[in-house]
Design a protein around this motif. Structure first.
Motif, PDB file in Angstrom:
ATOM      1  N   LEU A 199     -17.444  68.202 -43.605  1.00 14.14           N
ATOM      2  CA  LEU A 199     -18.039  67.756 -44.861  1.00 14.14           C
ATOM      3  C   LEU A 199     -19.053  66.674 -44.482  1.00 14.14           C
ATOM      4  CD1 LEU A 199     -18.058  68.071 -47.929  1.00 14.14           C
ATOM      5  CD2 LEU A 199     -16.226  66.354 -48.031  1.00 14.14           C
ATOM      6  N   GLY A 220     -14.976  61.811 -49.719  1.00 11.40           N
ATOM      7  CA  GLY A 220     -14.924  62.948 -48.796  1.00 11.40           C
ATOM      8  C   GLY A 220     -13.550  63.117 -48.180  1.00 11.40           C
ATOM      9  N   ILE A 224     -11.266  66.475 -48.394  1.00 13.46           N
ATOM     10  CA  ILE A 224     -10.775  67.331 -47.289  1.00 13.46           C
ATOM     11  C   ILE A 224      -9.254  67.291 -47.182  1.00 13.46           C
ATOM     12  CG2 ILE A 224     -12.929  67.172 -45.997  1.00 13.46           C
ATOM     13  CD1 ILE A 224     -11.305  65.415 -43.956  1.00 13.46           C
ATOM     14  N   TYR A 235     -10.616  69.771 -41.854  1.00 15.75           N
ATOM     15  CA  TYR A 235     -12.036  69.398 -41.869  1.00 15.75           C
ATOM     16  C   TYR A 235     -12.200  67.989 -41.314  1.00 15.75           C
ATOM     17  CZ  TYR A 235     -14.233  73.100 -44.775  1.00 15.75           C
ATOM     18  OH  TYR A 235     -14.766  74.270 -45.250  1.00 15.75           O
ATOM     19  N   VAL A 237     -14.982  64.575 -41.990  1.00 13.90           N
ATOM     20  CA  VAL A 237     -16.039  64.032 -42.850  1.00 13.90           C
ATOM     21  C   VAL A 237     -16.889  63.078 -42.040  1.00 13.90           C
ATOM     22  CG1 VAL A 237     -16.570  62.776 -44.983  1.00 13.90           C
ATOM     23  CG2 VAL A 237     -14.323  63.790 -44.687  1.00 13.90           C
ATOM     24  N   TYR A 265     -23.295  66.078 -50.635  1.00 11.91           N
ATOM     25  CA  TYR A 265     -22.551  66.547 -49.465  1.00 11.91           C
ATOM     26  C   TYR A 265     -23.052  67.918 -49.042  1.00 11.91           C
ATOM     27  CZ  TYR A 265     -18.850  63.128 -50.584  1.00 11.91           C
ATOM     28  OH  TYR A 265     -18.131  61.989 -50.838  1.00 11.91           O
ATOM     29  N   TYR A 267     -21.205  71.115 -47.131  1.00 16.39           N
ATOM     30  CA  TYR A 267     -20.022  71.719 -46.511  1.00 16.39           C
ATOM     31  C   TYR A 267     -20.467  72.631 -45.369  1.00 16.39           C
ATOM     32  CZ  TYR A 267     -16.662  70.774 -50.354  1.00 16.39           C
ATOM     33  OH  TYR A 267     -15.816  70.207 -51.271  1.00 16.39           O
ATOM     34  N   THR A 291     -11.640  75.535 -50.906  1.00 17.03           N
ATOM     35  CA  THR A 291     -12.884  74.801 -51.188  1.00 17.03           C
ATOM     36  C   THR A 291     -12.903  74.330 -52.639  1.00 17.03           C
ATOM     37  OG1 THR A 291     -13.996  76.157 -49.526  1.00 17.03           O
ATOM     38  CG2 THR A 291     -15.394  74.898 -51.022  1.00 17.03           C
TER      39      THR A 291
END
Ligand code: PAY
Ligand code: ZN
Length: 307
Positions: A199, A220, A224, A235, A237, A265, A267, A291
């Motif tokens: 992210l 973020g 995640i 993920y 960030v 952001y 992705y 997501t």
């Protein structure tokens, strides 16, 4: 087989199938879904999107999909999210759907997307002849903010060719004009790429932090963390330069740098390289569900921080 007419998330679809499905949403939900032609492509295709709005004047969120042709999971996830924003009966999804106005464009690079279906599955760029017998600029290196400062090539044959000048590509020029026309209505811009499970926070031209980096980092991480709950998908960030590489002239950076849109952001969706761009279609629905979980958490946490 598919459950809702000619569209599903069991496979990846051609551009026309996606566009026909967008038209069907407009036809079925005319009070809330409006069609938008945001821009056009070098080969003359339309860049089609929709505006989803339950209440005039809600704060706006812009969703960009499919700027890189081969990243097929992006349009697939963006269309899934749009469908859920309309049809989900989950209370948190409903609250999110109805609290914002959504500007959703699943395929920013329609020429490239079609080319990956007909000719070269791993094509990334647009399709304009650029000289030396080569085609296309990188549409995520062509936006007019710190253009061509780093992580780009000036060679028209390169995968990361920045274009001849900022907005030399029909797709970026026309979409930037559309975004300019609605920028005062949006507080968030979210772009979907693949792959790497990241992210990303602006910027890509330098590791300079945006003014609200700490907020974006915290939001973020909520996001995640929520993403990981469903299937354990991990993920990271961070700032683009810190967690992937230098890349200037991206769409998100232009939106952030030009209009100071606060919640921005990018992705990088599944996976981490096992299948890479050729993510099996059986992963579309799981990727889209996790997501969507992350987006719900993102906008809940953003609201708590006053966005
Ligand atoms: O703004 O998203 C950004 C910059 C980073 C992406 C880019 O190069 O535009 C990252 C790559 C992408 O999704 O295009 C990552 C993938 C794996 C690639 O092609 O290198
Ligand atoms: Zn990409």
């Amino acid at each position: 087989g598919n459950v809702r007419g000619a569209f599903d998330w069991l496979g990846y679809h051609r551009l026309n199938t996606i566009y026909n499905w967008l038209d069907s949403l407009v036809a079925q939900h005319p009070e809330i879904v409006k069609p938008i032609i945001g821009g056009s492509s070098y080969e003359g295709r339309r860049i089609k999107g929709v505006r989803l709005s339950y209440k005039e004047g809600n704060p706006g969120i812009f969703i960009e999909g499919g700027i890189h042709a081969r990243e097929w999971i992006s349009p697939a996830v963006v269309t899934y999210i749009l469908n859920e924003l309309i049809l989900s009966d989950d209370s948190r999804v409903r609250y999110m759907a109805e609290s914002y106005d959504w500007y959703i464009f699943p395929v920013f690079n329609p020429d490239g997307y079609e080319y990956t279906h007909t000719t070269n599955r791993l094509w990334r760029k647009t399709r304009r002849p650029t000289g030396r017998g080569c085609y296309g600029a990188d549409p995520n290196r062509n936006w007019n903010f710190h253009w061509a400062e780093g992580g780009v090539s000036r060679n028209p044959c390169s995968e990361i060719y920045a274009g001849d000048r900022p907005f030399s590509e029909t797709e970026t020029r026309t979409m930037s004009q559309y975004i300019d026309s609605i920028q005062s209505k949006i507080f968030s811009y979210i772009a979907f790429h693949s792959y790497s499970q990241l992210l990303l926070i602006p910027y890509g031209h330098s590791n300079e932090r945006v003014s609200n980096y700490d907020d974006l980092f915290q939001i973020g991480n909520y996001s995640i963390n929520a993403l990981s709950k469903r299937y354990g998908t991990r993920y990271k960030v961070g700032n683009i330069v810190d967690i992937i590489y230098v890349a200037s002239g991206g769409s998100m950076d232009w939106v952030r740098g030009t209009y100071n849109i606060p919640v921005t952001y990018t992705y990088e969706l599944r996976d981490k390289g096992r299948y890479g761009f050729i993510l099996p279609a059986s992963q579309i629905i799981p990727t889209a569900k996790e997501t969507l979980d992350s987006l719900v958490a993102m906008f809940e946490q953003a609201a708590k921080l006053g966005y």
